[in-house]
Design an enzyme around this catalytic site. Structure first.
Site, PDB file in Angstrom:
ATOM      1  CE  LYS A   1      -3.438   2.846   1.233  1.00 37.18           C
ATOM      2  NZ  LYS A   1      -4.687   3.096   0.591  1.00 37.18           N
TER       3      LYS A   1
ATOM      4  CE  LYS B   1      -2.915   6.597   8.155  1.00 34.74           C
ATOM      5  NZ  LYS B   1      -4.173   5.918   8.447  1.00 34.74           N
TER       6      LYS B   1
HETATM    7  P1  NAD Z   1     -12.456   7.794   9.867  1.00 36.61           P
HETATM    8  O1  NAD Z   1     -11.736   8.744  10.765  1.00 36.61           O
HETATM    9  O2  NAD Z   1     -13.677   8.257   9.137  1.00 36.61           O
HETATM   10  O3  NAD Z   1     -12.866   6.466  10.700  1.00 36.61           O
HETATM   11  C1  NAD Z   1     -12.127   5.925  11.750  1.00 36.61           C
HETATM   12  C2  NAD Z   1     -13.109   5.551  12.845  1.00 36.61           C
HETATM   13  O4  NAD Z   1     -12.398   4.893  13.905  1.00 36.61           O
HETATM   14  C3  NAD Z   1     -13.815   6.761  13.478  1.00 36.61           C
HETATM   15  O5  NAD Z   1     -15.217   6.611  13.344  1.00 36.61           O
HETATM   16  C4  NAD Z   1     -13.372   6.730  14.943  1.00 36.61           C
HETATM   17  O6  NAD Z   1     -14.378   7.140  15.856  1.00 36.61           O
HETATM   18  C5  NAD Z   1     -13.041   5.252  15.110  1.00 36.61           C
HETATM   19  N1  NAD Z   1     -12.146   4.991  16.225  1.00 36.61           N
HETATM   20  C6  NAD Z   1     -11.008   5.642  16.585  1.00 36.61           C
HETATM   21  N2  NAD Z   1     -10.453   5.074  17.667  1.00 36.61           N
HETATM   22  C7  NAD Z   1     -11.258   4.039  18.012  1.00 36.61           C
HETATM   23  C8  NAD Z   1     -11.232   3.069  19.046  1.00 36.61           C
HETATM   24  N3  NAD Z   1     -10.235   3.047  19.944  1.00 36.61           N
HETATM   25  N4  NAD Z   1     -12.220   2.149  19.097  1.00 36.61           N
HETATM   26  C9  NAD Z   1     -13.218   2.161  18.177  1.00 36.61           C
HETATM   27  N5  NAD Z   1     -13.312   3.054  17.179  1.00 36.61           N
HETATM   28  C10 NAD Z   1     -12.338   3.976  17.102  1.00 36.61           C
HETATM   29  O7  NAD Z   1     -11.353   7.261   8.842  1.00 36.61           O
HETATM   30  P2  NAD Z   1     -11.612   6.495   7.447  1.00 36.61           P
HETATM   31  O8  NAD Z   1     -11.581   7.474   6.331  1.00 36.61           O
HETATM   32  O9  NAD Z   1     -12.773   5.566   7.609  1.00 36.61           O
HETATM   33  O10 NAD Z   1     -10.244   5.671   7.324  1.00 36.61           O
HETATM   34  C11 NAD Z   1     -10.009   4.492   8.084  1.00 36.61           C
HETATM   35  C12 NAD Z   1      -8.692   3.889   7.639  1.00 36.61           C
HETATM   36  O11 NAD Z   1      -8.752   3.611   6.238  1.00 36.61           O
HETATM   37  C13 NAD Z   1      -7.483   4.807   7.828  1.00 36.61           C
HETATM   38  O12 NAD Z   1      -6.394   4.031   8.257  1.00 36.61           O
HETATM   39  C14 NAD Z   1      -7.252   5.390   6.447  1.00 36.61           C
HETATM   40  O13 NAD Z   1      -5.891   5.749   6.227  1.00 36.61           O
HETATM   41  C15 NAD Z   1      -7.658   4.231   5.569  1.00 36.61           C
HETATM   42  N6  NAD Z   1      -8.100   4.604   4.217  1.00 36.61           N
HETATM   43  C16 NAD Z   1      -8.983   5.633   4.035  1.00 36.61           C
HETATM   44  C17 NAD Z   1      -9.377   5.971   2.747  1.00 36.61           C
HETATM   45  C18 NAD Z   1     -10.345   7.098   2.516  1.00 36.61           C
HETATM   46  O14 NAD Z   1     -10.509   7.513   1.346  1.00 36.61           O
HETATM   47  N7  NAD Z   1     -11.029   7.612   3.526  1.00 36.61           N
HETATM   48  C19 NAD Z   1      -8.875   5.255   1.647  1.00 36.61           C
HETATM   49  C20 NAD Z   1      -8.011   4.189   1.866  1.00 36.61           C
HETATM   50  C21 NAD Z   1      -7.637   3.875   3.168  1.00 36.61           C
END
Ligand code: NAD
Length: 290
Positions: A162, A237
């Site tokens: 990734k 990131k």
């Molecule tokens: P987001 O911030 O919308 O979601 C993360 C969730 O985790 C939040 O709802 C938060 O409340 C929850 N959280 C945090 N700590 C927690 C805990 N201790 N227990 C339970 N829940 C907890 O982020 P996202 O956009 O959904 O991204 C999630 C992952 O996917 C990240 O690692 C990001 O890099 C990766 N990602 C995101 C995208 C994108 O386009 N958004 C694309 C590829 C990969």
């Protein structure tokens, strides 16, 4: 399957919803976000993980993943799979896999590409690290949430794939944007620039499929005032994770390092936060050499 899902944010919520639609029994937990329809809410991460065949995590970073893993592993059944789909540092992925092994739990790191749109449509690409046996156990879930899953190797290999992919993406986007800005100043029409480059040796995904110039090439976030898409801060990131990994293994990545610096300036000191990562083009457009 019986699935626990921890982290129901922008990505996790639609992924969990797709599992429910496909008939899986999903129990969810998030510190802040609500459970999507059809997902049974749990009071804690450990409660969401207890008795499940697979526990999926979709969390912001490696430190949070490590904390959640420490909480859920003791609650998980032996032989169950901890499937982390977050993008985290390779070290955290490997550390969590080692802890899982010690607890008799299988671990797969499987970050995704495809963004929120891909999560909603069930067309994500998963790049996975872990044993063959663990990969095979979660393959049916990949088939629901995505269109492709590549088993890249042992634990951490998914995260490695990734960040290498996204390092290329960040570097290429900057190259494409600076070339458009140069072409502008040379009086070259953007449409002509696209016609030539997209069919010449400068072609790339950033030029051909996600062109940063509005009104040129296929529809992209540039045509929507640079609303993400893939936000510049998420690119930052991933670039930082690539440089953290490069330092850990003494790899020389000068272009990745420069791309990380440029996205850091864009997000932290300029107007990049909340904009698509292709908004580097208007940034270059406004600048001279100093
Ligand atoms: P987001 O911030 O919308 O979601 C993360 C969730 O985790 C939040 O709802 C938060 O409340 C929850 N959280 C945090 N700590 C927690 C805990 N201790 N227990 C339970 N829940 C907890 O982020 P996202 O956009 O959904 O991204 C999630 C992952 O996917 C990240 O690692 C990001 O890099 C990766 N990602 C995101 C995208 C994108 O386009 N958004 C694309 C590829 C990969």
């Amino acid at each position: 399957m019986k699935v626990g899902f921890i982290g129901l944010g922008n990505m996790g919520a639609p992924m969990a919803a797709n599992l429910v639609k496909a008939g899986h029994q999903v129990t969810g937990f998030d510190l802040a976000a609500p459970c999507p329809e059809g997902v049974t809410p749990a009071a804690s991460a450990a409660e969401a993980a207890a008795g499940q065949e697979v526990v999926i995590t979709m969390l912001p970073n490696g430190a949070i993943l490590r904390a959640v893993a420490a909480e859920v592993l003791p609650a998980m059944a032996r032989g169950a799979v901890l499937l982390d789909c977050s993008t985290v540092d390779v070290e955290s992925a490997r550390a969590v896999a080692a802890e899982a092994e010690a607890a008799g739990v299988l671990a797969v790191d499987a970050p995704v590409s495809g963004g929120v749109g891909g999560a909603a449509a069930g067309t994500l690409t998963f790049m996975a690290g872990g044993t063959e046996a663990a990969f095979e156990k979660v393959r049916p879930l990949f088939e629901v949430m995505g269109q492709k899953a590549v088993h890249c190797g042992a634990s951490g290999a998914g995260q490695a794939a990734k960040i290498c992919n996204n390092m290329i993406l960040g570097v290429t986007m900057i190259g494409t944007c600076e070339a458009f800005a140069l072409a502008d100043k040379l009086g070259l029409d953007r449409g002509k620039m696209f016609d030539v480059v997209s069919t010449s040796s400068g072609y790339s995904w950033t030029m051909n499929a996600y062109c940063p110039a509005p009104g040129v090439g296929p529809k992209s976030p540039a045509d929507n005032d640079y609303k993400p898409g893939f936000a510049a801060e998420l690119m930052l990131k991933d670039l930082r994770l690539s440089q953290q990994a490069a330092e850990a293994v003494d790899a020389d990545t000068p272009m990745g390092a420069r791309a990380a610096e440029l996205y850091a300036a864009f997000v932290e000191d300029e107007d990049g936060r909340g904009r698509d990562f292709s908004a580097m083009l208007p940034r270059f457009e406004r600048r001279g050499r100093t």
